[in-house]
Design a protein around this motif. Structure first.
Motif, PDB file in Angstrom:
ATOM      1  N   ALA A 137       0.823  -1.208   0.000  1.00 49.94           N
ATOM      2  CA  ALA A 137       0.000   0.000   0.000  1.00 49.94           C
ATOM      3  C   ALA A 137       0.853   1.252   0.000  1.00 49.94           C
ATOM      4  O   ALA A 137       1.790   1.388   0.792  1.00 49.94           O
ATOM      5  N   GLY A 138       0.535   2.162  -0.930  1.00 50.66           N
ATOM      6  CA  GLY A 138       1.185   3.458  -0.971  1.00 50.66           C
ATOM      7  C   GLY A 138       2.413   3.538  -1.845  1.00 50.66           C
ATOM      8  O   GLY A 138       2.929   4.635  -2.063  1.00 50.66           O
ATOM      9  N   GLN A 139       2.907   2.425  -2.370  1.00 47.16           N
ATOM     10  CA  GLN A 139       4.050   2.484  -3.279  1.00 47.16           C
ATOM     11  C   GLN A 139       3.601   2.941  -4.668  1.00 47.16           C
ATOM     12  O   GLN A 139       2.514   2.607  -5.120  1.00 47.16           O
ATOM     13  N   ILE A 140       4.475   3.690  -5.338  1.00 45.36           N
ATOM     14  CA  ILE A 140       4.244   4.105  -6.717  1.00 45.36           C
ATOM     15  C   ILE A 140       5.211   3.348  -7.621  1.00 45.36           C
ATOM     16  O   ILE A 140       6.426   3.345  -7.385  1.00 45.36           O
ATOM     17  N   HIS A 141       4.666   2.700  -8.647  1.00 44.48           N
ATOM     18  CA  HIS A 141       5.485   1.988  -9.628  1.00 44.48           C
ATOM     19  C   HIS A 141       5.213   2.567 -11.012  1.00 44.48           C
ATOM     20  O   HIS A 141       4.050   2.704 -11.422  1.00 44.48           O
ATOM     21  N   GLY A 193       0.274   0.987  -5.232  1.00 42.09           N
ATOM     22  CA  GLY A 193       0.080  -0.210  -4.423  1.00 42.09           C
ATOM     23  C   GLY A 193      -1.122  -0.086  -3.509  1.00 42.09           C
ATOM     24  O   GLY A 193      -1.294   0.932  -2.831  1.00 42.09           O
ATOM     25  N   SER A 194      -1.951  -1.136  -3.484  1.00 42.00           N
ATOM     26  CA  SER A 194      -3.154  -1.115  -2.652  1.00 42.00           C
ATOM     27  C   SER A 194      -3.262  -2.345  -1.767  1.00 42.00           C
ATOM     28  O   SER A 194      -4.313  -2.641  -1.215  1.00 42.00           O
ATOM     29  N   GLY A 195      -2.150  -3.104  -1.635  1.00 46.11           N
ATOM     30  CA  GLY A 195      -2.187  -4.319  -0.841  1.00 46.11           C
ATOM     31  C   GLY A 195      -2.482  -4.049   0.627  1.00 46.11           C
ATOM     32  O   GLY A 195      -1.939  -3.114   1.214  1.00 46.11           O
ATOM     33  N   VAL A 196      -3.329  -4.864   1.212  1.00 50.42           N
ATOM     34  CA  VAL A 196      -3.629  -4.775   2.639  1.00 50.42           C
ATOM     35  C   VAL A 196      -2.602  -5.570   3.438  1.00 50.42           C
ATOM     36  O   VAL A 196      -2.177  -5.169   4.514  1.00 50.42           O
ATOM     37  N   SER A 197      -2.174  -6.701   2.864  1.00 51.40           N
ATOM     38  CA  SER A 197      -1.172  -7.546   3.498  1.00 51.40           C
ATOM     39  C   SER A 197       0.179  -7.320   2.832  1.00 51.40           C
ATOM     40  O   SER A 197       0.271  -6.997   1.646  1.00 51.40           O
ATOM     41  N   TYR A 231     -11.679  -1.888  -2.338  1.00 55.97           N
ATOM     42  CA  TYR A 231     -10.562  -0.940  -2.417  1.00 55.97           C
ATOM     43  C   TYR A 231     -10.025  -0.627  -1.023  1.00 55.97           C
ATOM     44  O   TYR A 231     -10.779  -0.548  -0.039  1.00 55.97           O
ATOM     45  N   ASN A 232      -8.725  -0.415  -0.937  1.00 57.60           N
ATOM     46  CA  ASN A 232      -8.065  -0.059   0.310  1.00 57.60           C
ATOM     47  C   ASN A 232      -8.237   1.445   0.559  1.00 57.60           C
ATOM     48  O   ASN A 232      -7.573   2.270  -0.072  1.00 57.60           O
ATOM     49  N   ASP A 233      -9.113   1.801   1.490  1.00 60.13           N
ATOM     50  CA  ASP A 233      -9.403   3.218   1.744  1.00 60.13           C
ATOM     51  C   ASP A 233      -8.197   3.993   2.270  1.00 60.13           C
ATOM     52  O   ASP A 233      -8.157   5.226   2.174  1.00 60.13           O
ATOM     53  N   HIS A 234      -7.213   3.295   2.814  1.00 59.56           N
ATOM     54  CA  HIS A 234      -6.061   3.983   3.414  1.00 59.56           C
ATOM     55  C   HIS A 234      -5.172   4.669   2.381  1.00 59.56           C
ATOM     56  O   HIS A 234      -4.329   5.497   2.746  1.00 59.56           O
ATOM     57  N   ILE A 235      -5.339   4.346   1.097  1.00 57.63           N
ATOM     58  CA  ILE A 235      -4.485   4.969   0.071  1.00 57.63           C
ATOM     59  C   ILE A 235      -5.235   6.032  -0.739  1.00 57.63           C
ATOM     60  O   ILE A 235      -4.686   6.553  -1.713  1.00 57.63           O
TER      61      ILE A 235
END
Length: 387
Positions: free
Chosen positions: A165-169, A345-349, A365-369
């Motif tokens: 989560a939070g990575q930019i590729h 990146g939107s992975g929770v784990s 969707y991962n709301d944290h991002i």
């Protein structure tokens, strides 16, 4: 509204959009919701572009520079199996690809740019229908998108649950593959299963052909050129005691350049002809181009990386990521203006295989991002207008 309040608002908006998913060119509620939110921010909205698409226009200062930020707005024809409080209320439809999150991140960028970010130029917020079938970008372009809203560059993102989560590729050049579809209809001669010598067996022919097609990526393509050939459907008119007369093979191919696409199509046709002729069967061959490969412009890729570095820090940004073989009709825009597409990146784990993948009936969707994507998009627009 401060940025903390905005983060809560984005979550509320995402949940509302998730409750009301709409598929390609039927996004009437979705389009109206987006238009209303943009207009509440003081952004001028032009509706009905390419069907249910729309463009929001935000201009500050006097410079003629303009940048486009694009989101996809359609959902999938999938019945949701998860049970969040905001579960889909539209049977057989759900946001299984995260377009609900993408839309809200664009709205968040619009709020930041209209309220807190200084820039000189014009930002276009492009809300595109029908990404899933690959028809929406072309519909907006054919409806005069770039003539009515001339822009110097365009940017878009997609969430990736296999990434933290939070990575930019991002990467220059090919980042997503083309998608071509094929249908091969083989006609033989049916017979009783006990008398194969009286038949021209199209099923055995199809089996031989399916294996032969795998020589395209392994023995025809340059090993340095990524190629996928997948036979995904097989239909026939036989029974447990009857050799069929007809077999249909369907599937798709993936690659990164027009030359490789042409090679795949030509070789596939040649193999079909050779295998069918060798077995005494006839055939009908169809090959269609559904999605072009998405190829980022190097300068715009570098801008995405700079903007993401500024917002997230260098440890969260990967600017030479590996390409992936999925497809996106954002590629259509890059035939008209330079730009870049990137992954968030939107992975929770932290274990990729534990995350629910895109197009899964349990995806959410991962709301944290949400604020991450909104802030990066706003910074991309700001820097694009400085160039």
């Amino acid at each position: 509204m401060d940025t903390n309040s905005l983060a809560h608002k984005l979550t509320d908006w995402r949940h509302e959009l998730h409750r009301h998913p709409e598929t390609a060119f039927d996004e009437h509620y979705t389009s109206a919701f987006l238009a209303d939110r943009l207009e509440e921010m003081g952004i001028t909205v032009t509706r009905g572009i390419g069907g249910t698409g729309l463009v929001g226009t935000l201009k500050k200062g006097t410079r003629p520079n303009a940048v486009g930020l694009r989101t996809d707005i359609d959902a999938n024809a999938i019945t949701e199996q998860g049970n969040p409080p905001w579960k889909s209320q539209n049977p057989g439809r759900m946001h299984a690809c995260g377009h609900d999150g993408h839309m809200v991140q664009l709205l968040g960028a619009a709020w930041l740019l209209s309220h807190t970010v200084d820039f000189d130029g014009t930002v276009y917020f492009i809300c595109q229908p029908a990404e899933e079938p690959g028809k929406g970008a072309r519909a907006m372009i054919d409806d005069g998108l770039f003539q009515r809203f001339p822009m110097d560059s365009i940017y878009g993102l997609h969430n990736m649950p296999m990434l933290p989560a939070g990575q930019i590729h991002v990467r220059p050049g090919g980042i997503m593959a083309s998608e071509d579809n094929f249908t091969i209809q083989i006609t033989g001669k049916g017979a009783h299963a006990s008398s194969p010598h009286m038949a021209i067996d199209p099923l055995v022919t199809a089996a031989e052909l399916i294996l032969a097609l795998q020589t395209i990526p392994s023995r025809t393509a340059n090993p340095l050129d990524p190629v996928v050939v997948s036979c995904t459907e097989l239909y026939m008119d036989g029974a447990h005691n009857a050799i069929p007369s007809h077999v249909t093979i369907k599937g798709d191919t993936r690659s990164f350049s027009p030359d490789v696409q042409t090679m795949i199509e030509t070789r596939m046709h040649d193999l079909t002809e050779a295998v069918c002729t060798g077995n005494g069967a006839t055939y009908d061959f169809s090959y269609t181009h559904e999605f072009a490969p998405t190829r980022n412009t190097p300068a715009n890729t570098a801008l995405v990386a700079r903007a993401a570095h500024r917002v997230l820090g260098s440890e969260q940004v990967y600017d030479t990521c590996e390409p992936i073989m999925i497809s996106e009709d954002f590629a259509q825009y890059l035939d008209h203006v330079p730009g870049a597409f990137f992954f968030l990146g939107s992975g929770v784990s932290n274990i990729p295989t534990e995350n629910t993948m895109l197009h899964n009936a349990g995806f959410d969707y991962n709301d944290h991002i949400l604020m991450t994507g909104a802030t990066v998009l706003a910074e991309i627009a700001r820097q694009a207008l400085e160039d």
